[in-house]
Scaffold this motif. Structure first.
Motif, PDB file in Angstrom:
ATOM      1  N   VAL A  77      -4.473  21.823  14.820  1.00  0.00           N
ATOM      2  CA  VAL A  77      -3.425  22.630  15.454  1.00  0.00           C
ATOM      3  C   VAL A  77      -2.111  21.861  15.507  1.00  0.00           C
ATOM      4  N   ALA A  78      -1.041  22.534  15.082  1.00  0.00           N
ATOM      5  CA  ALA A  78       0.302  21.953  15.231  1.00  0.00           C
ATOM      6  C   ALA A  78       1.073  22.806  16.224  1.00  0.00           C
ATOM      7  N   ILE A  79       1.845  22.165  17.083  1.00  0.00           N
ATOM      8  CA  ILE A  79       2.633  22.874  18.085  1.00  0.00           C
ATOM      9  C   ILE A  79       4.102  22.766  17.689  1.00  0.00           C
ATOM     10  N   VAL A  80       4.804  23.901  17.661  1.00  0.00           N
ATOM     11  CA  VAL A  80       6.236  23.851  17.369  1.00  0.00           C
ATOM     12  C   VAL A  80       6.984  24.192  18.646  1.00  0.00           C
ATOM     13  N   GLY A  81       7.807  23.251  19.084  1.00  0.00           N
ATOM     14  CA  GLY A  81       8.513  23.348  20.366  1.00  0.00           C
ATOM     15  C   GLY A  81       7.904  22.330  21.321  1.00  0.00           C
ATOM     16  N   ALA A  82       8.652  21.259  21.578  1.00  0.00           N
ATOM     17  CA  ALA A  82       8.135  20.206  22.469  1.00  0.00           C
ATOM     18  C   ALA A  82       8.881  20.255  23.796  1.00  0.00           C
ATOM     19  N   GLY A  83       8.977  21.468  24.345  1.00  0.00           N
ATOM     20  CA  GLY A  83       9.589  21.638  25.667  1.00  0.00           C
ATOM     21  C   GLY A  83       8.504  21.582  26.728  1.00  0.00           C
ATOM     22  N   LEU A 127       3.346  28.458  18.555  1.00  0.00           N
ATOM     23  CA  LEU A 127       4.796  28.527  18.700  1.00  0.00           C
ATOM     24  C   LEU A 127       5.145  28.513  20.185  1.00  0.00           C
ATOM     25  N   ALA A 128       5.766  27.429  20.616  1.00  0.00           N
ATOM     26  CA  ALA A 128       6.198  27.302  22.021  1.00  0.00           C
ATOM     27  C   ALA A 128       7.711  27.135  22.006  1.00  0.00           C
ATOM     28  N   LEU A 129       8.362  28.159  21.455  1.00  0.00           N
ATOM     29  CA  LEU A 129       9.783  28.109  21.118  1.00  0.00           C
ATOM     30  C   LEU A 129      10.571  29.201  21.816  1.00  0.00           C
ATOM     31  N   PRO A 130      11.894  29.064  21.877  1.00  0.00           N
ATOM     32  CA  PRO A 130      12.690  30.205  22.354  1.00  0.00           C
ATOM     33  C   PRO A 130      12.534  31.393  21.404  1.00  0.00           C
ATOM     34  N   ALA A 131      12.617  32.596  21.958  1.00  0.00           N
ATOM     35  CA  ALA A 131      12.457  33.815  21.166  1.00  0.00           C
ATOM     36  C   ALA A 131      13.433  33.854  19.995  1.00  0.00           C
ATOM     37  N   SER A 132      14.653  33.330  20.209  1.00  0.00           N
ATOM     38  CA  SER A 132      15.709  33.454  19.200  1.00  0.00           C
ATOM     39  C   SER A 132      15.360  32.775  17.871  1.00  0.00           C
ATOM     40  N   VAL A 133      14.498  31.774  17.898  1.00  0.00           N
ATOM     41  CA  VAL A 133      14.196  31.044  16.661  1.00  0.00           C
ATOM     42  C   VAL A 133      12.756  31.281  16.183  1.00  0.00           C
ATOM     43  N   ARG A 188      -2.391  30.341   8.157  1.00  0.00           N
ATOM     44  CA  ARG A 188      -2.826  31.743   8.292  1.00  0.00           C
ATOM     45  C   ARG A 188      -3.168  32.123   9.727  1.00  0.00           C
ATOM     46  N   SER A 189      -3.033  31.192  10.676  1.00  0.00           N
ATOM     47  CA  SER A 189      -3.364  31.487  12.073  1.00  0.00           C
ATOM     48  C   SER A 189      -2.232  30.994  12.968  1.00  0.00           C
ATOM     49  N   VAL A 190      -1.618  31.929  13.680  1.00  0.00           N
ATOM     50  CA  VAL A 190      -0.464  31.589  14.507  1.00  0.00           C
ATOM     51  C   VAL A 190      -0.676  32.136  15.913  1.00  0.00           C
ATOM     52  N   LEU A 191      -0.452  31.279  16.889  1.00  0.00           N
ATOM     53  CA  LEU A 191      -0.518  31.702  18.299  1.00  0.00           C
ATOM     54  C   LEU A 191       0.890  31.565  18.863  1.00  0.00           C
ATOM     55  N   SER A 192       1.457  32.661  19.344  1.00  0.00           N
ATOM     56  CA  SER A 192       2.842  32.602  19.812  1.00  0.00           C
ATOM     57  C   SER A 192       2.957  32.838  21.314  1.00  0.00           C
ATOM     58  N   PHE A 193       3.736  31.979  21.958  1.00  0.00           N
ATOM     59  CA  PHE A 193       4.072  32.159  23.367  1.00  0.00           C
ATOM     60  C   PHE A 193       5.468  32.769  23.508  1.00  0.00           C
ATOM     61  N   ALA A 194       6.196  32.863  22.393  1.00  0.00           N
ATOM     62  CA  ALA A 194       7.581  33.341  22.461  1.00  0.00           C
ATOM     63  C   ALA A 194       7.616  34.818  22.864  1.00  0.00           C
ATOM     64  N   PRO A 195       8.497  35.170  23.785  1.00  0.00           N
ATOM     65  CA  PRO A 195       8.536  36.565  24.260  1.00  0.00           C
ATOM     66  C   PRO A 195       9.266  37.484  23.286  1.00  0.00           C
ATOM     67  N   ILE A 196       8.680  37.672  22.123  1.00  0.00           N
ATOM     68  CA  ILE A 196       9.276  38.515  21.079  1.00  0.00           C
ATOM     69  C   ILE A 196       8.148  38.969  20.154  1.00  0.00           C
ATOM     70  N   MET A 197       8.297  40.185  19.601  1.00  0.00           N
ATOM     71  CA  MET A 197       7.306  40.684  18.634  1.00  0.00           C
ATOM     72  C   MET A 197       7.585  40.020  17.291  1.00  0.00           C
ATOM     73  N   LEU A 198       6.649  39.288  16.779  1.00  0.00           N
ATOM     74  CA  LEU A 198       6.837  38.613  15.490  1.00  0.00           C
ATOM     75  C   LEU A 198       6.199  39.447  14.379  1.00  0.00           C
ATOM     76  N   GLN A 199       6.778  39.349  13.198  1.00  0.00           N
ATOM     77  CA  GLN A 199       6.225  40.028  12.022  1.00  0.00           C
ATOM     78  C   GLN A 199       5.568  38.978  11.131  1.00  0.00           C
ATOM     79  N   VAL A 200       4.346  39.272  10.710  1.00  0.00           N
ATOM     80  CA  VAL A 200       3.690  38.378   9.750  1.00  0.00           C
ATOM     81  C   VAL A 200       3.091  39.218   8.636  1.00  0.00           C
TER      82      VAL A 200
END
Ligand SMILES: NC(=O)c1ccc[n+]([C@@H]2O[C@H](COP(=O)([O-])OP(=O)(O)OC[C@H]3O[C@@H](n4cnc5c(N)ncnc54)[C@H](O)[C@@H]3O)[C@@H](O)[C@H]2O)c1
Length: 234
Positions: free
Chosen positions: A105-111, A170-176, A190-202
């Protein structure tokens, strides 16, 4: 009760080597299988070798009928009067859930969130190895988080490839989030878990799960206010 047989043998709906189940297990059953696995692993740690369907169902908070139906999806039926062999069933469920796969697992966003997730020690024992954490802020890149060093998101593709990461959080701001998600997918994840408050398209073939605690809290609030309303029961 269904016909009972706990002989360890190949069953038609066990996952293949890549962890992909040959037969689709209903999502609600998948969620409950994780509960059974947790209960079985507790029993294993206590040295328990066999468990009845009633005891396992009670430990997991479901009815025995539901448990038996769910377990039929992984092809394990237990033995009438003897119950389930704990280690065998635990291995079966883990295989069906793809947990014998090597998940990196890789985490993007180190906030706040990304760091808390990276420092959490409970993922490894459940088969998830956190191998990288990224950020775009040069004040954050290079910092230590747990035993990892924060990588520059500019090197996302290289580091994902080098570490063999096959799941991204994804532990990132919605904007990015969408831009980063696109890069992650283009890099072959092929597996993404998002915490960002936005609907993502894959694209098709990519599994995207969204965690939204605010929505869960809103649902709880709705039930709480209904329970408090005069004349209502919980
Ligand atoms: N779903 C939930 O239950 C839940 C709960 C908490 C937070 N969140 C969401 O999770 C996200 C992270 O929350 P947080 O509190 O950790 O925020 P935060 O601001 O502490 O952290 C965000 C991090 O992302 C980094 N970042 C920004 N752009 C980037 C990019 N392009 N590439 C890599 N890194 C980048 C920032 O530098 C920052 O370090 C937010 O979108 C927040 O809304 C969701």
């Amino acid at each position: 009760m269904a016909s009972l047989d706990s002989t360890p043998q190949a069953v038609p709906d066990l996952p293949g080597p890549a962890g992909t189940a040959a037969k689709q297990i209903p999502p609600a059953a998948v969620a409950r299988l994780t509960l059974y696995l947790r209960a079985l692993n507790t029993l294993l740690a206590e040295g328990v070798e066999r468990v009845s369907s009633e005891s396992l169902a009670e430990a997991s908070g479901v009815s025995s009928a539901t448990l038996r139906k769910d377990l039929s999806h992984v092809g394990s039926y237990g033995t009438r009067g003897v119950g389930y062999e704990v280690q065998y069933l635990s291995r079966h469920i883990a295989a069906a859930l793809g947990l014998t796969h090597d998940w990196k697992v890789a985490i993007v966003g180190a906030g706040n969130l990304g760091k808390a997730l990276a420092r959490y020690g409970g993922f490894e024992s459940r088969g998830f190895d956190v191998v990288a954490i990224f950020d775009a802020d040069q004040m954050v890149v290079g910092n230590e988080v747990g035993w990892l060093r924060v990588s520059d998101v500019a090197d996302l593709e290289t580091v994902l490839h080098r570490t063999g990461a096959n799941m991204v959080v994804l532990a990132l701001p919605a904007s990015v989030a969408q831009d980063v998600c696109d890069r992650v997918v283009a890099a072959g994840v092929r597996s993404v878990l998002s915490f960002a408050p936005i609907m993502l398209q894959v694209p098709e073939g990519v599994n995207l799960r969204k965690v939204d605690m605010a929505t869960e809290l809103q649902i709880l609030a709705y039930h709480a206010q209904r329970a408090q309303a005069p004349g209502q029961t919980a």
